[in-house]
Design a protein around this motif. Sequence first.
Motif, short mmCIF file in Angstrom:
data_model
loop_
_atom_site.label_atom_id
_atom_site.label_comp_id
_atom_site.label_asym_id
_atom_site.label_seq_id
_atom_site.Cartn_x
_atom_site.Cartn_y
_atom_site.Cartn_z
N GLY A 119 0.79 -1.23 0.00
CA GLY A 119 0.00 0.00 0.00
C GLY A 119 0.82 1.27 0.00
N CYS A 121 4.13 3.82 -1.42
CA CYS A 121 4.54 4.31 -2.74
C CYS A 121 5.86 5.06 -2.65
CB CYS A 121 3.46 5.24 -3.30
SG CYS A 121 3.88 5.99 -4.90
N ARG A 198 4.01 0.56 -4.81
CA ARG A 198 4.03 1.21 -6.11
C ARG A 198 5.29 2.06 -6.30
NH1 ARG A 198 0.68 5.04 -6.78
NH2 ARG A 198 0.06 5.38 -4.62
N ASN A 247 -3.84 6.75 -1.70
CA ASN A 247 -4.61 5.55 -2.04
C ASN A 247 -5.48 5.76 -3.26
OD1 ASN A 247 -3.55 4.10 0.12
ND2 ASN A 247 -5.17 4.76 1.52
N GLY A 250 -4.00 4.31 -6.28
CA GLY A 250 -3.50 2.99 -5.91
C GLY A 250 -3.23 2.03 -7.04
N TYR A 251 -3.65 2.35 -8.26
CA TYR A 251 -3.40 1.48 -9.41
C TYR A 251 -2.35 2.08 -10.34
CZ TYR A 251 -4.77 -2.29 -12.64
OH TYR A 251 -4.81 -3.43 -13.43
#
Length: 275
Positions: A119, A121, A198, A247, A250-251
């Motif tokens: 979760g 980055c 990420r 968030n 998040g992709y």
Amino acid sequence: MRDICVITGGGSGMGLAAARLMGQNYYIIICGRNVMKLESAVEALRQQGIEAEAFPCDVSDYKSVEKLASYAKAKGRVAAVIHAAGMSPHMGEAKTIVEVNALGTIYMNNAFYKVMEEGSCIIDVASMSAYLTPKIVMPVRNYKYSIDNPSYFIKKIMKRVNIFPKKVQKGVAYGISKHFVIWFAKQDAARFGRKGVRVISISPGNFETPMGELEKEEADTYTKYSALKRFGHVEEIAGLFAFCSSNEAGYLTGVDILCDGGLVASGINPLLRKK
């Protein structure tokens, strides 16, 4: 466990602007080599009600970066890392520029890979120069050595830089090093992705920062060709950092985001000074 945001180059410019914004939701650790600048920045942040502290770190020294990562992990959950530290052609010799910009990114990603959790980055800051430097200059086939042998990678990069006349070597070193940052962040997305973390890169254009001020005279000659015809404000790039690390994004991983006011889109090549 509180959420930690680590910001390299956080003593001024876009790094400090990011600290102001990210400090609304994270405990901030700003890093850099200038301790006095860091302490001044922390004081300013605390006056705004932001929980923050400074941690001296030289990103071109892996042991220094490892200490930073371990320290951040001990403070809480490392939820966001914004690696904004870097050197422009006006700030050092070609080899130093490559070491800080390229090695610094390798070291930051490698050290923080060990401590970041699902979760979170990490954002590696590149530059629009990566898009403006002619592709033929880029020694892309040598980038792979950075994964297993960073010191050999630097030798290969400097071999390419040294082909060019001395007067342009700093600029070439900067362009290559930032192009590499984009490549490295993209290829590192798979490794981090296995942990649910990420990785993206962001390529700023000309912004109103101390570094930007050093380059202002040169930059002014072609900013007029950009869509917005002005330098960016640090709050604008800080907002992008904040969104990309949230968030809500998040992709989003394995990509570079160009934030340059539309300069690259104009087709101008400032290196050649022509439309």
